[in-house]
Scaffold this motif. Structure first.
Motif, PDB file in Angstrom:
ATOM      1  N   SER A   1      63.116  84.742  32.601  1.00  0.00           N
ATOM      2  CA  SER A   1      63.234  83.456  33.327  1.00  0.00           C
ATOM      3  C   SER A   1      63.427  82.287  32.364  1.00  0.00           C
ATOM      4  O   SER A   1      63.760  81.184  32.791  1.00  0.00           O
ATOM      5  N   ASN A   2      63.219  82.552  31.065  1.00  0.00           N
ATOM      6  CA  ASN A   2      63.396  81.464  30.088  1.00  0.00           C
ATOM      7  C   ASN A   2      64.874  81.071  30.119  1.00  0.00           C
ATOM      8  O   ASN A   2      65.739  81.901  29.852  1.00  0.00           O
ATOM      9  N   GLY A   3      65.141  79.863  30.456  1.00  0.00           N
ATOM     10  CA  GLY A   3      66.542  79.456  30.580  1.00  0.00           C
ATOM     11  C   GLY A   3      66.870  79.016  31.994  1.00  0.00           C
ATOM     12  O   GLY A   3      67.905  78.386  32.233  1.00  0.00           O
ATOM     13  N   LEU A   4      65.989  79.354  32.947  1.00  0.00           N
ATOM     14  CA  LEU A   4      66.209  78.867  34.309  1.00  0.00           C
ATOM     15  C   LEU A   4      65.672  77.446  34.403  1.00  0.00           C
ATOM     16  O   LEU A   4      64.760  77.070  33.681  1.00  0.00           O
ATOM     17  N   ALA A   5      66.232  76.678  35.295  1.00  0.00           N
ATOM     18  CA  ALA A   5      65.636  75.377  35.602  1.00  0.00           C
ATOM     19  C   ALA A   5      65.078  75.464  37.010  1.00  0.00           C
ATOM     20  O   ALA A   5      65.769  75.886  37.936  1.00  0.00           O
ATOM     21  N   VAL A   6      63.822  75.122  37.138  1.00  0.00           N
ATOM     22  CA  VAL A   6      63.140  75.293  38.423  1.00  0.00           C
ATOM     23  C   VAL A   6      62.572  73.958  38.864  1.00  0.00           C
ATOM     24  O   VAL A   6      61.902  73.270  38.099  1.00  0.00           O
ATOM     25  N   VAL A   7      62.875  73.583  40.082  1.00  0.00           N
ATOM     26  CA  VAL A   7      62.309  72.354  40.619  1.00  0.00           C
ATOM     27  C   VAL A   7      61.513  72.712  41.868  1.00  0.00           C
ATOM     28  O   VAL A   7      62.060  73.260  42.817  1.00  0.00           O
ATOM     29  N   ASP A   8      60.225  72.442  41.812  1.00  0.00           N
ATOM     30  CA  ASP A   8      59.350  72.692  42.952  1.00  0.00           C
ATOM     31  C   ASP A   8      59.477  74.145  43.455  1.00  0.00           C
ATOM     32  O   ASP A   8      59.556  74.394  44.653  1.00  0.00           O
ATOM     33  N   GLY A   9      59.542  75.067  42.521  1.00  0.00           N
ATOM     34  CA  GLY A   9      59.619  76.476  42.891  1.00  0.00           C
ATOM     35  C   GLY A   9      61.012  76.975  43.196  1.00  0.00           C
ATOM     36  O   GLY A   9      61.212  78.162  43.397  1.00  0.00           O
ATOM     37  N   GLU A  10      61.988  76.098  43.235  1.00  0.00           N
ATOM     38  CA  GLU A  10      63.355  76.524  43.552  1.00  0.00           C
ATOM     39  C   GLU A  10      64.183  76.631  42.271  1.00  0.00           C
ATOM     40  O   GLU A  10      64.181  75.710  41.451  1.00  0.00           O
ATOM     41  N   ILE A  11      64.880  77.746  42.130  1.00  0.00           N
ATOM     42  CA  ILE A  11      65.731  77.924  40.941  1.00  0.00           C
ATOM     43  C   ILE A  11      66.994  77.093  41.165  1.00  0.00           C
ATOM     44  O   ILE A  11      67.794  77.392  42.047  1.00  0.00           O
ATOM     45  N   VAL A  12      67.149  76.039  40.392  1.00  0.00           N
ATOM     46  CA  VAL A  12      68.295  75.152  40.618  1.00  0.00           C
ATOM     47  C   VAL A  12      69.473  75.461  39.691  1.00  0.00           C
ATOM     48  O   VAL A  12      70.612  75.136  39.997  1.00  0.00           O
ATOM     49  N   SER A  13      69.189  76.029  38.559  1.00  0.00           N
ATOM     50  CA  SER A  13      70.304  76.455  37.710  1.00  0.00           C
ATOM     51  C   SER A  13      69.865  77.600  36.818  1.00  0.00           C
ATOM     52  O   SER A  13      68.675  77.769  36.557  1.00  0.00           O
ATOM     53  N   LYS A  14      70.863  78.358  36.373  1.00  0.00           N
ATOM     54  CA  LYS A  14      70.542  79.557  35.599  1.00  0.00           C
ATOM     55  C   LYS A  14      71.160  79.500  34.208  1.00  0.00           C
ATOM     56  O   LYS A  14      72.200  78.867  34.013  1.00  0.00           O
ATOM     57  N   GLY A  15      70.502  80.154  33.298  1.00  0.00           N
ATOM     58  CA  GLY A  15      71.031  80.227  31.947  1.00  0.00           C
ATOM     59  C   GLY A  15      70.234  81.263  31.176  1.00  0.00           C
ATOM     60  O   GLY A  15      69.318  81.869  31.727  1.00  0.00           O
ATOM     61  N   PHE A  16      70.599  81.474  29.947  1.00  0.00           N
ATOM     62  CA  PHE A  16      69.889  82.452  29.133  1.00  0.00           C
ATOM     63  C   PHE A  16      68.890  81.743  28.221  1.00  0.00           C
ATOM     64  O   PHE A  16      69.011  80.539  27.986  1.00  0.00           O
ATOM     65  N   PRO A  17      67.928  82.493  27.677  1.00  0.00           N
ATOM     66  CA  PRO A  17      66.981  81.872  26.737  1.00  0.00           C
ATOM     67  C   PRO A  17      67.721  81.243  25.561  1.00  0.00           C
ATOM     68  O   PRO A  17      68.806  81.691  25.195  1.00  0.00           O
ATOM     69  N   ARG A  18      67.111  80.240  24.968  1.00  0.00           N
ATOM     70  CA  ARG A  18      67.791  79.551  23.868  1.00  0.00           C
ATOM     71  C   ARG A  18      67.596  80.268  22.536  1.00  0.00           C
ATOM     72  O   ARG A  18      68.476  80.263  21.693  1.00  0.00           O
ATOM     73  N   SER A  19      66.392  80.829  22.354  1.00  0.00           N
ATOM     74  CA  SER A  19      66.100  81.433  21.045  1.00  0.00           C
ATOM     75  C   SER A  19      66.799  82.785  20.901  1.00  0.00           C
ATOM     76  O   SER A  19      67.131  83.436  21.897  1.00  0.00           O
ATOM     77  N   LEU A  20      66.942  83.193  19.657  1.00  0.00           N
ATOM     78  CA  LEU A  20      67.585  84.473  19.384  1.00  0.00           C
ATOM     79  C   LEU A  20      66.731  85.636  19.883  1.00  0.00           C
ATOM     80  O   LEU A  20      67.239  86.590  20.481  1.00  0.00           O
TER      81      LEU A  20
END
Lengths: 477, 357
Positions: A199-218
């Motif tokens: 889930s690291n990389g998701l943006a969540v607002v009030d429990g809702e996944i608003v955007s997706k992405g991958f973790p930043r670290s290697l």
């Protein structure tokens, strides 16, 4: 000299066998995914969502000191699309103010609620309900590990299907619909497992996944690759071979009567999910029980879980997983090579023992042996490099296959940038990261044999509840 | 050939395969991106014109011309629209479909060797088909794959074919509670048109237990008053599944005269039946059955206790008084706890947090 040569051949045969099985799983997994996708009918999930007859689900969230993330998780779960479900949060003797935060956020009020207790647990201090969310129940109990908390939640559950998820998990809104589908189609389905992604990389607002992405670290990206490999073809292939011996504790949907029948997860387990899955397999595949049931893997029910992005936390987690695997194997050793359990006993358990439980020791031996060969002049540097390159390229090939399967489904990477980052992570996975992972597992193995049985230190949660997180929007797929 | 040569050859082949795999993955990604963009563009164009057609603003030819640009995407758009519009609205789409090669193609696909194609076409015909597809769908009820039979049954129900009730029950005679629920749900799509065939099954002495269970369930969902007598008769059936569904259905129909007959099953050997008896008595507001419900509070099964307490609460004042009394004086500790729990859940009693156990 001869002994070394024999050992060298043993390890080579081991690698060939391992990768042959991986390739077989890859083939079966990709065919199963294709078959699964083609069998989904139009508006099927919408119909399950609207049906009054869909089986109601009790979602159980055990938590211990999860004050930073628990509210976000509950809000995410309360948003699920499903006709009827209840959420049972079990605070397992939290000392970080989890109960206070829950009480404030959901205006909890104490009630007397006495569930049907088939499995004994530590004492339940109090049960709370929310006037704002009638399907939310919060249980406060004396600390007794995750498995004990799950069993306490099950005692309060009212519905015939149980879904156990971790406190740091976020589900896609339609995850339950996808997981319930196999139960509606086949009365022999005992439990369903879903896909787990970082889930690291998701943006969540009030429990809702608003955007997706991958973790930043290697290290996070490497785990993204690892999860993709594990969930995109390995599990589905293993489930087809009746050998899915590890269902992640982050997401499982199971019939309640079966859960109670096998006694729930074992509270003293180092990794209760692995031990529970093995016992579940033991029960349903034991010919004497005549259960004729099956475990199913669903490739499009998605749960996101927080992965460690600090080296120390990662090491601790993998150490625990390795010890837990060995413990579960030891407790269920009667299944290994036992024809009474069919394919599970003859293939699944031996595979798990040889290529999971003992993999770290074998790989370490291979490294040591290569060094010895080099020193003694049995092999040249060129030969050693050739062997290492073969292992490397095999890993790359299998990871790329996982990406190919991922890209053909709805879990495809959100942007081209993420895609290329993932490819980069695959290319460098075997240069350092894999070896560090190996080290953690070797340490875990040694510590297990020296009697270490604790759960290690708890992972520090970061949470995803950041409205300004720079993740990338996901295009509709 | 020595070991090193084998290793190097294998590594070389794998390298080439990996490069190929990467190429395929990139191509797939590009293709998916393009497809999604194309589909989005088609939808943004097709949806408004379809709505205009349904409201009579756009002509048939104009709409056909737009949909014909991408027949595959058009089918999905039409399916969605058909699903949204329901049975009556669906008929408005038929002129559009008759001009497209979809219908005949679907009928042909129903005979395909691939079960996935048969499944898809059996399903689509429910949305896009008309009466001419009924015989083919009836044949599909004998398909070897259960999923295809289910899809055909759903489509027949969607097309309003009430003659299909019995064949559907025969075709989907699968064991298990969930399968039976699914069949009941399919038949319910027919609505009131399913009433007569359901009554015939309920009154037939030779009907098997699965059919009877499903028929009883559907009768309850449709609130079929004419089914009360046959359902009352089924309360004495030897199968717990049939008794269970008969109790539930009678409670759904809501005829108070059956309360005593239902209460007679209060000590049924099956706990599921006892549990549904308690629920039914609550739904039927059977005030005369308070002693039985109080007895249910001490049942060995948690669900029976819960439903007995809920039923007492549903009876209103007399039931709540009995529950209040039970919190202190019920002979069974589990019964006292359950009474207190239900009263608290409904905000009648404050929590004490002292268990009687």
């Amino acid at each position: 000299m001869n002994t070394i040569r024999i050992l060298l051949w043993v390890i080579l045969v081991y690698y060939i066998a391992l990768h042959a099985i991986y390739l077989l799983l890859l083939l079966i997994g990709s065919l199963q995914v294709r078959r699964y996708n083609r069998a989904i009918t139009f508006a099927e999930f919408r119909r399950i969502g609207e049906s009054r007859l869909s089986m109601p689900v009790s979602l159980i969230i055990p938590c211990f000191n999860e004050a930073t993330i628990i509210c976000s998780t509950i809000r995410n779960i309360l948003r699920l699309t499903y006709p009827q479900f209840e959420v049972i949060v079990v605070s397992d003797g939290s000392t970080d103010g989890t109960m206070e935060i829950l009480a404030e956020s959901f205006k909890l009020r104490r009630v007397d609620r006495f569930g049907r207790r088939y499995i004994g647990t530590e004492q339940i201090r109090s049960v709370h309900e929310s006037p704002d969310y009638p399907n939310l129940v919060v249980v406060d109990k004396v600390n007794g590990r995750r498995a004990d908390a799950i069993n306490a939640g099950v005692a309060m559950a009212r519905y015939p299907l149980l879904c156990v998820i971790d406190a740091d998990c976020l589900l896609e809104p339609d995850a339950l619909l996808h997981m319930a589908r196999p139960f509606l189609r086949d009365s022999r389905v005992a439990a369903v497992a879903g896909v787990v992604r970082p889930s690291n990389g998701l943006a969540v607002v009030d429990g809702e996944i608003v955007s997706k992405g991958f973790p930043r670290s290697l290290i996070g990206l490497n785990q993204e690759v690892e999860y993709a490999r594990s969930f995109q073809w390995a599990r589905i292939g293993l489930s087809r071979l009746r050998s899915m011996l590890c269902i992640s504790g982050a997401l499982i949907l199971i019939r309640k009567h079966l859960f109670e029948k096998i006694g729930g997860p074992w509270p003293d387990a180092i990794t209760d999910d692995i031990e529970f899955t093995m016992r579940l397999n033991r029960h349903i595949h034991d010919r004497r029980n005549k259960e004729d049931q099956k475990l199913v893997f669903v490739p499009d029910a998605v749960c996101y879980t927080e992965i460690p992005e600090k080296i120390s936390q990662y090491a601790s987690q993998r150490n625990r997983w390795q010890r837990g695997t060995l413990q579960a194997l030891w407790r269920n050793r009667g299944m290994i090579f036992n024809p009474r359990y069919g394919m599970t006993g003859l293939f699944g358990m031996p595979f798990f023992l040889i290529f999971e439980g003992l993999a770290a020791i074998v790989e370490l031996s291979a490294w040591i042996l290569m060094a010895v060969c080099l020193v003694l002049g049995i092999a040249t540097g060129f030969e050693i490099i050739g062997m290492i390159f073969l292992a490397y390229i095999l890993g790359v090939f299998l990871s790329l296959s996982a990406v190919l399967i991922t890209e053909s489904g709805r879990l495809r990477s959100a942007t081209w940038r993420d895609f290329w980052r993932l490819i980069l992570a695959i290319l460098i996975d075997n240069i350092g990261f894999h070896q560090f992972h190996l080290l953690c597992r070797v340490v875990g193995t040694v510590e297990y044999f020296f009697g270490r049985r604790d759960l290690g230190r708890q992972m520090e949660r970061i949470g995803n509840n950041h409205p300004h997180h720079e993740a990338h929007p996901t295009p509709a797929t | 050939m020595n070991l090193l040569t084998i290793v190097l050859y294998t590594a070389g082949i794998l390298t080439l395969l990996s490069i190929l795999l990467l190429g395929v993955t990139i191509a797939l990604r590009i293709d998916t991106d393009r497809r999604l963009r194309r589909e989005a563009a088609f939808r943004s164009h097709a949806k408004p014109i379809l709505r205009s057609f349904l409201s009579g603003e756009a002509t048939l030819e104009m709409t056909r011309a737009v949909l014909g640009k991408d027949p595959h995407a058009a089918i999905r758009v039409l399916l969605e629209e058909s699903d949204t519009l329901g049975e009556k609205g669906r008929e408005k789409l038929l002129p559009l479909l008759s001009g497209m090669p979809v219908g005949q193609k679907m009928l042909d696909r129903l005979r395909s060797r691939s079960w996935e194609k048969r499944l898809r076409s059996a399903e689509y015909l429910g949305y896009l088909g008309d009466d001419t597809s009924l015989p083919a769908l009836m044949t599909a009820l004998r398909d070897e794959v259960l999923a295809v039979r289910f899809a055909a049954a759903t489509s027949l129900a969607r097309l309003g074919c009430h003659d299909a009730v019995e064949p559907i029950l025969q075709a989907l005679d699968a064991p298990g509670e969930v399968s039976q629920r699914r069949v009941a749900e399919v038949i319910q799509i027919l609505g009131a048109r399913a009433s007569d065939p359901i009554l015939v099954i309920l009154q037939r002495p030779t009907a098997n237990e699965t059919s009877l269970g499903i028929a009883a369930r559907v009768a309850g969902s449709l609130r079929l008053h004419r089914a009360i007598d046959p359902l009352r008769h089924l309360l004495g059936h030897e199968s717990p599944n049939v008794r269970l569904n008969a109790v539930r259905s009678l409670a759904s129909i809501g005829d108070h005269s059956v309360s005593a007959a239902i209460a007679a099953l209060g000590e049924d050997p099956s706990w599921e039946v006892r549990s549904s008896v308690m629920q039914a008595l609550g739904r039927l507001a059977a005030g005369g059955q308070i002693p039985l419900l109080l007895q249910g509070l001490s049942d060995q099964e948690w669900w029976v206790r819960l439903n007995a307490a809920e039923a007492l609460h549903a009876l209103g004042d007399p039931g709540i008084t009995a529950l209040r009394d039970a919190t202190d004086h019920h002979v069974d500790a589990y019964g006292r706890d359950m009474s207190r729990q239900i009263l608290q859940q409904h905000g009648i009693l404050q929590p004490t947090l002292q268990t009687n156990l």
